[in-house]
Design an enzyme around this catalytic site. Structure first.
Site, PDB file in Angstrom:
ATOM      1  N   CYS A   7     -37.779  15.048 -83.678  1.00 31.93           N
ATOM      2  CA  CYS A   7     -37.367  16.271 -82.982  1.00 31.93           C
ATOM      3  C   CYS A   7     -38.592  17.130 -82.692  1.00 31.93           C
ATOM      4  CB  CYS A   7     -36.366  17.048 -83.839  1.00 31.93           C
ATOM      5  SG  CYS A   7     -36.029  18.710 -83.231  1.00 31.93           S
ATOM      6  N   GLN A  13     -13.814  21.653 -89.869  1.00 27.78           N
ATOM      7  CA  GLN A  13     -15.026  20.952 -90.281  1.00 27.78           C
ATOM      8  C   GLN A  13     -15.782  20.427 -89.063  1.00 27.78           C
ATOM      9  OE1 GLN A  13     -16.284  20.820 -93.237  1.00 27.78           O
ATOM     10  NE2 GLN A  13     -14.640  21.150 -94.695  1.00 27.78           N
ATOM     11  N   TYR A  44      -8.117  28.640 -99.574  1.00 32.07           N
ATOM     12  CA  TYR A  44      -9.147  28.646 -98.533  1.00 32.07           C
ATOM     13  C   TYR A  44      -8.801  27.549 -97.517  1.00 32.07           C
ATOM     14  CZ  TYR A  44     -11.572  30.607-102.669  1.00 32.07           C
ATOM     15  OH  TYR A  44     -11.905  31.310-103.803  1.00 32.07           O
ATOM     16  N   ASP A  59     -11.222  24.821-101.541  1.00 32.20           N
ATOM     17  CA  ASP A  59     -12.391  24.555-100.699  1.00 32.20           C
ATOM     18  C   ASP A  59     -13.047  25.894-100.373  1.00 32.20           C
ATOM     19  OD1 ASP A  59     -14.286  23.545 -99.021  1.00 32.20           O
ATOM     20  OD2 ASP A  59     -12.894  22.781 -97.504  1.00 32.20           O
ATOM     21  N   CYS A  90     -19.191  23.075-100.977  1.00 31.68           N
ATOM     22  CA  CYS A  90     -20.298  22.954-100.028  1.00 31.68           C
ATOM     23  C   CYS A  90     -21.557  23.601-100.603  1.00 31.68           C
ATOM     24  CB  CYS A  90     -19.938  23.587 -98.688  1.00 31.68           C
ATOM     25  SG  CYS A  90     -19.476  25.309 -98.794  1.00 31.68           S
TER      26      CYS A  90
END
Length: 445
Positions: free
Chosen positions: A69, A276, A305, A374, A401
């Site tokens: 990149c 997601q 959540y 979550d 996460c």
């Protein structure tokens, strides 16, 4: 539980340009494309005889010549882009083991066969160079300086093509891009959401005004270039804020939303709904979560959540009833639509803060057999967990996460009579530091 306001549902190639204008303000925007992320551990680096960089602690290498990149050093969104994919998973696995080994054995990563171009939600901020030429790209990590980007190895290819088309149309339609320093200009952001399985595409134009010059001709020209677009929405954000989307929106074409399929269920995705960003891994993650829960059909399940209701709706055929709670009103409305659209009648949705809701359930003497949670990167609040312990579910499926907050929360669970029986990491955000983890906790008998 009437006091909880229930509603029942029966669902890089860089642009050639001058430097973007500097802006000294700090940013509350996500630091990377991965959205919810976690800082990886710092590791010392040495040079090998072959001119590669090697981390001492993980024995993985990153080529130091030419990056995949061209803007990776400016952007900061894909920290591992030049590391072999298997080594990325190794680094992340070691990070989890450092944090979680005292509670459990970390299982094998669920990775991707093709870790490129996985993001189905693509955001571009629009600005201009010193000559007024329109630019689009992303915020440099930790700032509001725009890094011009033509295409990104993380993003859906078609979404990047649409953004480039819009940028190329601006001059002919005399649409000026927004200048944060002076608070002037019309186009601030473009957000693209793609249904990977449905093929549907939503384009969201974020403007400072509800008036788009030559609106009909602009939409017609965009659709001519990209007939695959299924809906176009104009969102108005006229405030001096770090938020991307404003409160007002108007549908310019189509029905204002798209749908996509996960685990055999169809889900509605609106401009503001949480969904997601990696649909391939989402399917694997939710399937694994249901598998770990080992449901027999008799359970009262709680989905916290819950977003647009994905986990609860996917779990609904396997349990007696699901109670689903989410604070985002748009997501709750989509969740109700999703349940009805999938002929699900054993899920009850609540628009409420998860912590407040759990406290209300605990105070009411309610119970749950299994909890799916979550939470955001910061993890669960102390009040949420204390209320959960009062409910006393026999099983908790924790989807995290944020490994650091997960480690903290697991310590609290263990002190309150739970053990970790399974820990399965999922690579939702390839080429980045971010880690998603599914953990199954069981209450000691």
């Amino acid at each position: 539980m009437k006091s909880k306001d229930s509603v029942k549902g029966s669902a890089n190639l860089a642009q050639k340009s001058a430097k973007a204008p500097k802006n000294g303000r700090g940013s509350k925007m996500p630091a990377s494309k991965a959205g919810k992320g976690v800082q990886g551990s710092k590791k010392s680096i040495t040079k090998t005889e072959k001119g590669e960089k090697k981390t001492k602690s993980d024995n993985t290498s990153v080529t130091s010549s030419k990056s995949r990149c061209p803007v990776s050093k400016k952007c900061g969104g894909c920290q591992f882009i030049d590391m072999p994919y298997r080594n990325q998973l190794k680094v992340k696995h070691e990070r989890l083991e450092e944090l979680l080994s005292k509670y459990c054995t970390v299982g094998e990563f669920i990775g991707m066969d093709d870790p490129d171009h996985y993001r189905c939600k693509v955001h571009a901020v629009f600005t201009h160079d010193r000559k007024g030429n329109p630019l689009s790209g992303i915020y440099q990590e930790g700032s509001h300086k725009v890094v011009p980007v033509e295409s990104c190895l993380l993003e859906d290819k078609k979404a990047d093509e649409i953004i480039a088309t819009i940028r190329g149309m601006l001059r002919s339609f005399k649409i000026k891009t927004y200048d944060e320093d002076y608070g002037q200009g019309l186009l601030r952001h473009v957000l693209i959401r793609v249904g990977k399985n449905s093929g549907q595409i939503m384009v969201i134009l974020v403007l400072t005004s509800p008036i788009l010059p030559s609106k009909n001709n602009f939409v017609k020209a965009l659709l001519k270039a990209h007939p695959e677009i299924t809906t176009i929405v104009l969102n108005v954000n006229d405030k001096h804020t770090s938020m991307i989307l404003g409160d007002k929106e108007k549908v310019l074409y189509g029905n204002g939303y798209i749908t996509d399929t996960v685990c055999g269920m169809e889900f509605k995705i609106s401009p503001k709904s949480f969904y997601q960003v990696n649909p391939v891994q989402t399917e694997k993650m939710y399937s694994k979560a249901i598998e770990l829960a080992d449901l027999d059909g008799s359970e009262e399940a709680l989905d916290c959540y819950s977003g647009v209701g994905t986990i609860g709706i996917i779990a609904s055929p396997h349990v007696k009833h699901v109670t689903s709670v989410e604070i985002n009103g748009d997501a709750v409305r989509d969740a109700i639509w999703n349940a009805k659209n999938n002929d699900i009648d054993n899920v009850t949705f609540y628009k409420n803060d998860a912590t407040r809701f759990m406290q209300q359930m605990a105070d009411s003497g309610d119970k749950a057999d299994v909890v799916f949670m979550d939470p955001p990167r910061s993890g669960a609040t102390e009040e949420f967990l204390n209320s959960l312990f009062v409910l006393g579910p026999s099983k908790v499926v924790y989807i995290s996460c944020g490994p650091d907050s997960l480690a903290r929360d697991l310590g609290i669970f263990v002190k309150n009579g739970y053990i970790v029986t399974d820990c399965v990491p999922v690579d939702m955000f390839c080429h980045t530091r971010s880690i998603e983890t599914i953990v199954l906790l069981k209450k000691k008998l």
